[in-house]
Design a protein around this motif. Structure first.
Motif, short mmCIF file in Angstrom:
data_model
loop_
_atom_site.label_atom_id
_atom_site.label_comp_id
_atom_site.label_asym_id
_atom_site.label_seq_id
_atom_site.Cartn_x
_atom_site.Cartn_y
_atom_site.Cartn_z
N GLU A 184 5.58 5.52 7.94
CA GLU A 184 6.09 4.98 7.00
C GLU A 184 5.74 3.17 7.13
O GLU A 184 5.58 2.33 6.26
CB GLU A 184 7.38 5.22 6.81
CG GLU A 184 8.23 4.32 5.69
CD GLU A 184 7.94 4.53 4.36
OE1 GLU A 184 7.01 5.52 3.78
OE2 GLU A 184 7.83 3.59 3.39
N ALA A 185 6.07 2.98 8.43
CA ALA A 185 5.83 1.59 8.78
C ALA A 185 4.52 0.87 8.49
O ALA A 185 4.43 -0.07 7.94
CB ALA A 185 6.03 1.34 10.38
N ALA A 186 3.50 1.70 8.64
CA ALA A 186 2.25 1.30 8.13
C ALA A 186 1.77 1.08 7.02
O ALA A 186 1.46 0.04 6.45
CB ALA A 186 1.04 2.41 8.65
N VAL A 187 2.71 1.94 6.08
CA VAL A 187 2.48 1.86 4.56
C VAL A 187 3.33 0.52 4.33
O VAL A 187 2.96 -0.47 3.51
CB VAL A 187 3.42 2.90 3.89
CG1 VAL A 187 3.44 2.55 2.23
CG2 VAL A 187 2.37 4.32 3.98
N LYS A 188 4.47 -0.01 4.79
CA LYS A 188 5.21 -1.13 4.78
C LYS A 188 4.61 -2.35 5.07
O LYS A 188 4.81 -3.33 4.77
CB LYS A 188 6.56 -1.12 5.52
CG LYS A 188 7.49 0.02 5.02
CD LYS A 188 8.34 -0.42 3.83
CE LYS A 188 9.51 0.36 3.58
NZ LYS A 188 9.21 1.58 2.81
N ALA A 189 3.51 -1.92 6.04
CA ALA A 189 2.81 -3.21 6.60
C ALA A 189 1.49 -3.52 5.80
O ALA A 189 0.71 -4.42 5.93
CB ALA A 189 2.31 -2.84 8.08
N GLY A 190 1.36 -2.87 4.56
CA GLY A 190 0.16 -3.21 3.43
C GLY A 190 -0.84 -2.02 3.69
O GLY A 190 -1.88 -2.59 3.32
N CYS A 191 -0.72 -1.10 4.86
CA CYS A 191 -1.89 -0.37 5.18
C CYS A 191 -2.09 0.66 4.11
O CYS A 191 -0.90 1.30 3.77
CB CYS A 191 -1.76 0.38 6.46
SG CYS A 191 -2.94 1.73 6.85
#
Lengths: 354, 178
Positions: free
Chosen positions: A15-22
């Motif tokens: 989820e953090a990757a998605v939040k980072a714009g990945c």
């Protein structure tokens, strides 16, 4: 955002990757990190991204190479044997100076090894990922919240240095659940343009992404450029946490899961009068040499705790530079040291206390 | 400083992971520090399963525990495996629906819960885990029963939300046993 949720480390990193714009993930399944691809397989399509399970790790890392070259924020994740397979592509990514984030949820090795938590890929992550004169920037979380924060930072650091960044954790961080808060969310549309990316050359000079340089003089120049980046990382990116250094006689150096267990051992030891502190490297490359070297002037000795037969200890010894003894205790192969075992080592080093 | 280490153990399919997650989730809702650490391995349904939950007033160092304040044993292999893990003076909850053996320790408190029998009385054999958790919460606190109940919809997967009420009933009936 801002609300606490209980999540597994692996899911939280995804989820953090998605939040980072990945928006791009290429990978191949392996325990104990399967929750990362499982989560992203539904989450990335939800935000218009691409999740792709490749035919192999080798293929996945070369897909990461392609996506990174096109300027995308891109993630791959694996566990120890899978990382070895991805190493070739990672060397190319480093050589071509591309940003990418790689998660390694370490398990016992060598070979196929086991599936339980280990820290035996320290050498690989920090020194010998693959052929060629290069380094990854390596981040080592010791809680689920820190895994989230470091994942988001990893994408920014990869872009800053145009260099692959590895999040190095183990099966325990991946499998455990802790409360996490997502306080940052980055819209990939708002990220700065990457003028070097191969994203269509209409109206401009064409960009070339390549790691081949047959002229040794040119390649040496490139190697020195890479070295300058690693030197800059050493200047600007060192991170560590410390505890109890003010009065410590013995200082434990440990990262990730081992640092959590060492913290329990320190509680036991302090209850009966052993003055023990902790230095927890958060960046493994660049390694927090300076704080360890300075601490060596004040304390009697060091104890390195690892879930391996002793890898990070070499960097601790280099940092201590002979000033004080550096002891070691480790469990390996998927075994996790207990706080009591570490406490026993503290007693041996510290001598009898009344 | 209050810190409770709890090990939940049983066979795969008994819902021991869910018991632990529910307790951890409720602890989080009450602003405590919590961690949930599962055993993981190649075994699945029918194999052994266990998780360690820690609920504390301060930051949790190791998410594993060498000696637990409380062990919940849902079947005999779990009892045999984790009996020595109970701290002296600690508590052991055993599922007497599946465990007939006597407990060979006199330095701990043993709480007997016939979880499967009570679950069948509630009309749903699968909620033996909630009967046990209800007994545990009523006996030792850690978190409020209301918080456990209000966390159910967060922790149970959506496809099981038709079972929310029967889970709550099981928690209540378990609580009445101790």
């Amino acid at each position: 955002m801002g609300e606490k949720v209980l999540m597994k480390g692996n899911e939280a990193i995804a989820e953090a990757a998605v939040k980072a714009g990945c928006r791009y993930f290429f990978g191949y399944p392996i325990t104990p990190q399967n929750e990362i691809p499982a989560y992203l397989s539904w989450r990335l399509p939800e935000v218009g991204g691409v999740f792709l399970q490749a035919e192999s790790e080798v293929a996945a890392s070369n897909m990461v190479y392609g996506a990174a070259g096109a300027g995308a924020r891109v993630l791959t994740s694996s566990s120890s044997p899978g990382i070895s397979l991805k190493a070739e592509g990672i060397s190319y990514i480093a050589g071509a100076e591309l940003p990418a984030v790689i998660v390694n949820m370490m398990r016992g090795g060598p070979g196929l090894g086991g599936i339980q938590p280990a820290q035996s890929d320290y050498f690989q992550a920090t020194k010998g990922m693959a052929h060629g004169d290069f380094h990854l920037l390596v981040l080592a979380p010791s809680s689920v919240q820190e895994a989230v924060d470091l994942t988001i930072d990893a994408f920014a650091l990869a872009d800053k240095y145009r260099n692959p960044v590895m999040l190095l954790a183990d099966g325990m961080i991946g499998q455990m659940m802790e409360p996490v808060e997502f306080t940052r969310e980055i819209d990939p549309e708002t990220l700065p343009d990457k003028p070097w990316a191969t994203n269509g050359a209409k109206g401009r000079e064409k960009n070339i992404i390549n790691s081949l340089a047959l002229d040794p003089a040119e390649l040496e120049k490139h190697n020195l450029k890479l070295k300058a980046k690693y030197d800059q990382m050493k200047e600007e990116e060192v991170r560590f946490a410390s505890k109890g250094l003010d009065d410590a006689e013995t200082v434990i150096v440990a990262y990730g899961t081992a640092a959590r267990i060492a913290a329990s051992a320190i509680e036991l030891a302090r209850q009966v009068g052993y003055k023990v502190g902790l230095i927890r490297p958060i960046t493994l490359f660049p390694f927090p040499e300076e704080i360890i070297n300075q601490t060596a002037d004040k304390v009697a000795n060091f104890l390195t705790i690892e879930m391996s037969t002793g890898q990070m200890i070499e960097d601790v010894r280099l940092a201590v530079n002979g000033k004080k003894p550096v002891h070691f205790y480790g469990r390996t192969g998927g075994m996790i040291p207990s706080p009591e075992e570490i406490f026993e080592q503290i007693k041996i080093i510290g001598g009898a206390k009344e | 400083m209050v810190k409770e280490d709890i090990i939940f153990a049983g066979f795969g399919g008994q819902g021991v992971m869910l018991m632990g997650r529910l307790l951890a989730y409720a602890g989080m809702k009450e602003d405590r520090h919590v961690s949930w650490m599962p055993s993981y391995g190649p075994e699945m349904r029918g194999g052994t399963a266990n998780c360690t939950v820690i609920v504390s007033d301060k930051e949790i160092p190791s998410p594993l525990t060498s000696k637990a304040d409380i062990v919940v044993a849902m079947n005999l292999p779990s009892l045999l495996k984790f009996l020595d893990k109970v701290k002296p003076g600690g508590k052991l909850f055993i599922n007497t629906s599946l465990i007939e053996e006597d407990v060979a320790r006199d330095d701990i408190e043993v709480i007997e819960v016939n979880a499967n029998d009570i679950a069948l009385e509630v009309g749903e054999g699968r909620v033996a885990n909630m009967v046990m958790l209800g007994a545990l919460i009523n006996k030792v606190g850690i978190v409020k029963m209301d918080t456990i109940k209000s966390s159910l919809s967060d922790v149970l997967s959506k496809r099981n939300h038709d079972l929310l009420e029967v889970n709550k009933q099981a928690l209540d009936n378990g609580a009445k046993l101790v």
